[in-house]
Design a protein around this motif. Structure first.
Motif, mmCIF file in Angstrom:
data_model
loop_
_atom_site.group_PDB
_atom_site.id
_atom_site.type_symbol
_atom_site.label_atom_id
_atom_site.label_comp_id
_atom_site.label_asym_id
_atom_site.label_seq_id
_atom_site.Cartn_x
_atom_site.Cartn_y
_atom_site.Cartn_z
ATOM 1 N N VAL A 330 -43.653 -38.822 -67.209
ATOM 2 C CA VAL A 330 -42.727 -39.666 -67.975
ATOM 3 C C VAL A 330 -42.229 -40.829 -67.126
ATOM 4 O O VAL A 330 -42.160 -41.974 -67.592
ATOM 5 C CB VAL A 330 -41.550 -38.821 -68.504
ATOM 6 C CG1 VAL A 330 -40.451 -39.713 -69.074
ATOM 7 C CG2 VAL A 330 -42.037 -37.847 -69.565
ATOM 8 N N VAL A 331 -41.896 -40.570 -65.873
ATOM 9 C CA VAL A 331 -41.406 -41.636 -64.994
ATOM 10 C C VAL A 331 -42.495 -42.684 -64.762
ATOM 11 O O VAL A 331 -42.241 -43.894 -64.839
ATOM 12 C CB VAL A 331 -40.922 -41.051 -63.649
ATOM 13 C CG1 VAL A 331 -40.657 -42.167 -62.647
ATOM 14 C CG2 VAL A 331 -39.657 -40.227 -63.868
ATOM 15 N N ALA A 332 -43.722 -42.236 -64.501
ATOM 16 C CA ALA A 332 -44.817 -43.185 -64.272
ATOM 17 C C ALA A 332 -45.086 -44.018 -65.524
ATOM 18 O O ALA A 332 -45.299 -45.233 -65.449
ATOM 19 C CB ALA A 332 -46.077 -42.434 -63.852
ATOM 20 N N ALA A 333 -45.064 -43.377 -66.696
ATOM 21 C CA ALA A 333 -45.304 -44.103 -67.943
ATOM 22 C C ALA A 333 -44.201 -45.115 -68.219
ATOM 23 O O ALA A 333 -44.467 -46.248 -68.652
ATOM 24 C CB ALA A 333 -45.421 -43.114 -69.099
ATOM 25 N N ALA A 334 -42.946 -44.715 -67.969
ATOM 26 C CA ALA A 334 -41.818 -45.625 -68.190
ATOM 27 C C ALA A 334 -41.891 -46.824 -67.260
ATOM 28 O O ALA A 334 -41.661 -47.968 -67.676
ATOM 29 C CB ALA A 334 -40.503 -44.881 -68.004
ATOM 30 N N LEU A 335 -42.228 -46.596 -66.003
ATOM 31 C CA LEU A 335 -42.344 -47.696 -65.046
ATOM 32 C C LEU A 335 -43.512 -48.616 -65.399
ATOM 33 O O LEU A 335 -43.424 -49.832 -65.226
ATOM 34 C CB LEU A 335 -42.497 -47.150 -63.628
ATOM 35 C CG LEU A 335 -41.269 -46.468 -63.031
ATOM 36 C CD1 LEU A 335 -41.605 -45.850 -61.678
ATOM 37 C CD2 LEU A 335 -40.115 -47.467 -62.886
ATOM 38 N N ALA A 336 -44.601 -48.032 -65.903
ATOM 39 C CA ALA A 336 -45.750 -48.850 -66.307
ATOM 40 C C ALA A 336 -45.380 -49.766 -67.462
ATOM 41 O O ALA A 336 -45.756 -50.942 -67.490
ATOM 42 C CB ALA A 336 -46.921 -47.951 -66.692
ATOM 43 N N GLU A 337 -44.623 -49.231 -68.433
ATOM 44 C CA GLU A 337 -44.174 -50.057 -69.555
ATOM 45 C C GLU A 337 -43.260 -51.170 -69.068
ATOM 46 O O GLU A 337 -43.309 -52.302 -69.554
ATOM 47 C CB GLU A 337 -43.448 -49.198 -70.589
ATOM 48 C CG GLU A 337 -44.343 -48.316 -71.414
ATOM 49 C CD GLU A 337 -45.244 -49.118 -72.331
ATOM 50 O OE1 GLU A 337 -44.757 -50.045 -73.000
ATOM 51 O OE2 GLU A 337 -46.458 -48.827 -72.361
ATOM 52 N N ALA A 377 -51.693 -38.718 -64.314
ATOM 53 C CA ALA A 377 -52.661 -39.523 -63.559
ATOM 54 C C ALA A 377 -52.992 -40.817 -64.293
ATOM 55 O O ALA A 377 -53.105 -41.895 -63.679
ATOM 56 C CB ALA A 377 -53.928 -38.706 -63.319
ATOM 57 N N TYR A 378 -53.138 -40.721 -65.612
ATOM 58 C CA TYR A 378 -53.417 -41.904 -66.427
ATOM 59 C C TYR A 378 -52.252 -42.889 -66.349
ATOM 60 O O TYR A 378 -52.442 -44.102 -66.184
ATOM 61 C CB TYR A 378 -53.671 -41.456 -67.861
ATOM 62 C CG TYR A 378 -54.169 -42.526 -68.803
ATOM 63 C CD1 TYR A 378 -54.685 -43.742 -68.354
ATOM 64 C CD2 TYR A 378 -54.134 -42.319 -70.184
ATOM 65 C CE1 TYR A 378 -55.143 -44.703 -69.227
ATOM 66 C CE2 TYR A 378 -54.589 -43.267 -71.076
ATOM 67 C CZ TYR A 378 -55.088 -44.464 -70.592
ATOM 68 O OH TYR A 378 -55.546 -45.422 -71.461
ATOM 69 N N ALA A 379 -51.031 -42.377 -66.456
ATOM 70 C CA ALA A 379 -49.841 -43.236 -66.372
ATOM 71 C C ALA A 379 -49.729 -43.883 -64.998
ATOM 72 O O ALA A 379 -49.378 -45.066 -64.871
ATOM 73 C CB ALA A 379 -48.589 -42.429 -66.681
ATOM 74 N N THR A 380 -50.057 -43.123 -63.949
ATOM 75 C CA THR A 380 -49.976 -43.669 -62.582
ATOM 76 C C THR A 380 -51.011 -44.764 -62.377
ATOM 77 O O THR A 380 -50.725 -45.797 -61.746
ATOM 78 C CB THR A 380 -50.183 -42.543 -61.555
ATOM 79 O OG1 THR A 380 -49.192 -41.525 -61.765
ATOM 80 C CG2 THR A 380 -50.069 -43.072 -60.139
#
Length: 394
Positions: A330-337, A377-380
């Motif tokens: 969730v953190v990686a996805a939020a940062l990516a957005e 991994a996908y979000a990262t």
């Protein structure tokens, strides 16, 4: 650059005697309210509405437009319009009965001289006026205020819209071609209520077709386009669509909580689909708070599904692995957005529905931890690409 808007509301509807085309219903608004909304969104602070007569429907629409924060003046002639306009203003002109999108309007909101949005004569829709041997005006123009003053100096029996167009054309206004792909078929002039309703359905299809990311563009958007026409035909209330999304979301949460990960993730994907449709409907009907709620509910639903799956898995295995993987994803996805600015996304990048689609088959196979790890991994990877994109910007 000071921007003013000029909307023509003079022609009657083709299929409703005594009704102005500008006051025909479009989504949950009238057409002129939708036009004004686009102009205000483009940065217009002053609106002039050109009329030949005032009807109760038009008066009501103008009053509602005035509550949006822009000043609204009703004028009957070019002389009145020239008196109201600031002499240094740039004027965005919309033809009577025009339906278009914000993307199309943005073609003429940049700095520059007089410009006309045009199409070839072969591609011209009904109602587009010709401005050359092989060119037609597509209903949007950016003009200097002095062009309106020039029309004001002419005989009063001239048609204001057509004369303004001729003055601009004779003044060698630049021609900006309308890319067919930009409007998605939503751009045109409509004065028939049934055709206008059909144009509204096309507009919604354009709204849900915008995403770049693969999962949204090739899976979510086609499903949304299939669902929209019957919803529009039955005039389903926007709140009912939002409530359906909430119910599906709650069902997804319950399924995951009771250790039914695969059905729960599938229900979460359906909830996101419903929220996507509901956000588009609410936007068209000028229900911005409801549209914003559903847009925010989409990433919220995906995050809640991942966190809850991590919690259930950790509780079942008596380890912190599920919590760690869920929070990390969730953190990686939020940062990516956050790192991916408007227009910067790539086709392969992750999105809320993409992460859930990655998790679904692995959850069906009974591997929830692997599902969370794959989504993380996908979000990262998406986050790393977004950061690299930021570094490449000047």
């Amino acid at each position: 650059m000071m921007l003013a808007g000029l909307i023509f509301a003079t022609d009657d509807a083709d299929d409703r005697v005594g009704t102005l085309a500008a006051t025909l219903p479009f989504g949950g608004l009238t057409l002129i309210e939708f036009q004004a909304r686009l102009l205000i969104g483009a940065g217009v602070s002053q609106l002039l509405v050109v009329v030949t007569r005032l009807t109760p429907e038009l008066l009501g629409a103008i009053a509602r437009i005035g509550r949006r924060g822009a000043s609204v003046d009703v004028v009957r002639t070019a002389v009145e319009a020239a008196d109201k306009l600031h002499p240094l203003a740039r004027v965005l002109v919309l033809a009577d009965g025009l339906v278009t999108t914000g993307d199309v309007l943005s073609l003429l909101t940049e700095e520059g001289g007089d410009a006309l949005l045009t199409v070839s004569d072969l591609e011209a829709a009904p109602g587009f006026e010709r401005v050359g041997a092989e060119t037609a005006w597509a209903g949007v123009a950016r003009l200097d205020a002095k062009r309106v003053a020039e029309v004001a100096a002419m005989p009063k029996d001239y048609d204001f819209q057509s004369t303004l167009l001729r003055v601009a054309a004779q003044g060698e206004a630049a021609h900006v071609r309308l890319p067919a792909a930009l409007s998605g078929g939503a751009h045109g002039i409509e004065r028939d209520s049934r055709a206008l309703a059909a144009r509204g359905t096309i507009m919604l299809a354009v709204l849900v077709s915008k995403p770049v990311v693969w999962a949204d563009r090739y899976i979510l958007a086609p499903l949304a386009r299939l669902a929209l026409p019957p919803l529009m035909a039955r005039t389903v209330h926007s709140m009912a669509v939002a409530a359906s999304g909430i119910v599906l979301g709650l069902a997804a949460v319950a399924a995951i909580f009771f250790d039914r990960a695969a059905p729960g993730i599938a229900l979460a994907i359906l909830a996101i689909l419903v929220f996507t449709i509901g956000a588009a409907l609410s936007w068209l009907r000028d229900e911005e708070p409801l549209a914003a709620f559903q847009r925010n509910a989409i990433p919220g639903m995906a995050a809640l599904a991942a966190l809850l799956l991590g919690h259930v898995t950790s509780t079942s295995d008596d380890t912190a692995t599920g919590w760690t993987l869920g929070i990390a994803a969730v953190v990686a996805a939020a940062l990516a957005e956050r790192a991916a600015g408007p227009g910067a996304k790539r086709r392969w990048w992750g999105s809320p529905v993409a992460y859930l689609l990655i998790m679904l088959p692995l959850s069906i196979a009974g591997m929830p931890l692997i599902a969370l790890a794959a989504a993380g991994a996908y979000a990262t990877t998406t986050l790393a690409a977004a950061i690299e994109g930021l570094r490449d910007r000047p």
